[in-house]
Design an enzyme around this catalytic site. Sequence first.
Site, PDB file in Angstrom:
ATOM      1  N   HIS A 197     -12.449  15.513 -18.643  1.00 32.18           N
ATOM      2  CA  HIS A 197     -10.969  15.326 -18.815  1.00 32.18           C
ATOM      3  C   HIS A 197     -10.698  15.890 -20.497  1.00 32.18           C
ATOM      4  CE1 HIS A 197     -10.907  13.146 -15.087  1.00 32.18           C
ATOM      5  NE2 HIS A 197      -9.650  13.275 -15.318  1.00 32.18           N
ATOM      6  N   GLY A 198     -11.399  15.552 -21.413  1.00 30.58           N
ATOM      7  CA  GLY A 198     -11.327  16.145 -22.574  1.00 30.58           C
ATOM      8  C   GLY A 198     -12.380  15.693 -23.585  1.00 30.58           C
TER       9      GLY A 198
END
Length: 481
Positions: A326-327
């Site tokens: 996700h990041g």
Amino acid sequence: MLFNSLEFAIFLPIVFILYWFATNKNLKVQNLLLVASSYLFYGWWDWRFLSLIMFSTLVDYSIGCLLFNQENKIRRKGLLWISIIVNLGLLGVFKYYNWFLDSLYYAIPSLKVVTGFNTLDILLPVGISFYTFQTLSYTIDVYKRKLEPTKDLIAFSAFVSFFPQLVAGPIERATNLLPQFYTKRKFSYPLAVDGLKQILWGLFKKMVIADNCAEYANLIFNNSNDYSGSTLVLGAFFFAFQIYGDFSGYSDIAIGTSRLFGFNLMQNFAFPYFSRDIAEFWRRWHISLSTWFRDYLYIPLGGSKGGLGMKIRNTFIIFIVSGFWHGANWTFIIWGGLNALYFLPLLLFKKNRNNLNIIADGDFLPSFKEFFGVIITFTLTVFAWIFFRAENISHAISYIGEIFSPSLLSIPQLPKKSLIIVALVAFFMIIEWIGRENAFAIEKLKFANTRVIRWCFYSFIIYLIGMFMQTSQTDFIYFQF
């Protein structure tokens, strides 16, 4: 180009007309139109990033062709690793390079002087995490001989860049989507109507639920030191429905748009906030990513078949990698680890597959046990979302610390307008509950047994979109991932 933009409202009908009336007699030309339209759609953000999609497409197409004629096991594995390194290497440079260096220099400041490496001033290409995993699934499946490689470069390019799901999924498997580009499509009125209904519901989720919840979620999270614990609870609540409405709304629009062109994409959300335990939640939330990690990471690692240590290891790997996907922020890793902790007891006590059926199957209301399970699961999920939304770990800890303070018992500090948003969320969840047995909530309106009632309901949804939509365009939240 955003789904909720005027540009897309013009773009979609033009492509639709050309697709069904100008190119429908030639499958290859029709696919070529989809490629050109998809590149225009994606290049609307930044045309320079088109080179990444083209490069990834050519690499995996070539490797697929080479794998087909290669019998040597070592060479086959080498070709697979070329695809993995190239795709994950691009993803790593654009998404994780700066974070990795910053984390390394924070831990060992002297390394910056020794290495001389600096962070890069680069933008994250929109959707790179999604199409990277989609192309990887192709080469992995070809390597495992689950799929014959295609010799049709145009069809493969259309598979990689298909504009409805290019930017934020669903992450389609080549085994499902690619063969649909080989088959001549015929216009189906029922399928198109179904697609339009799903698009309408997706726009409602995004423009009414997500965008309005975002207004208060951002206000509270960005100024969390100024609010009481009770208000911070509402902030987490608003973010939970922001991210669900935003992301599942995108998926609904993507799936509905695909149906207009005769394609069937996989379901990406299956009413996850009605889950009775965390295992069920992850079978219903971002299904395309969860199943991707299950098939290409969890099962190859041994899944849940090994000993206790292996089960624990694999569970934490799958959730932490999911968080990392996700990041580039430690908050996502903590979020993944927290969900692993939630999931682990179910796995160890072999209760992770207890709730495979629909909640309250055949009944209108859930049992007390089901209702209690939903409340507990939703509470745990909202708590984990705090880490997902927080700017950093210290922000998340201070946010949670204030929640568990005496101010939790105070009256929330929000304007009265927020009550309208709460009412809209309640209406949204009622419709979702009524339609929970379908692929999307308004696929079959059980309460609307006549055409007049159905059209009144659709008109009401359009009215709500017009009343509560933001005056400026808002990005979809998963574009940053």
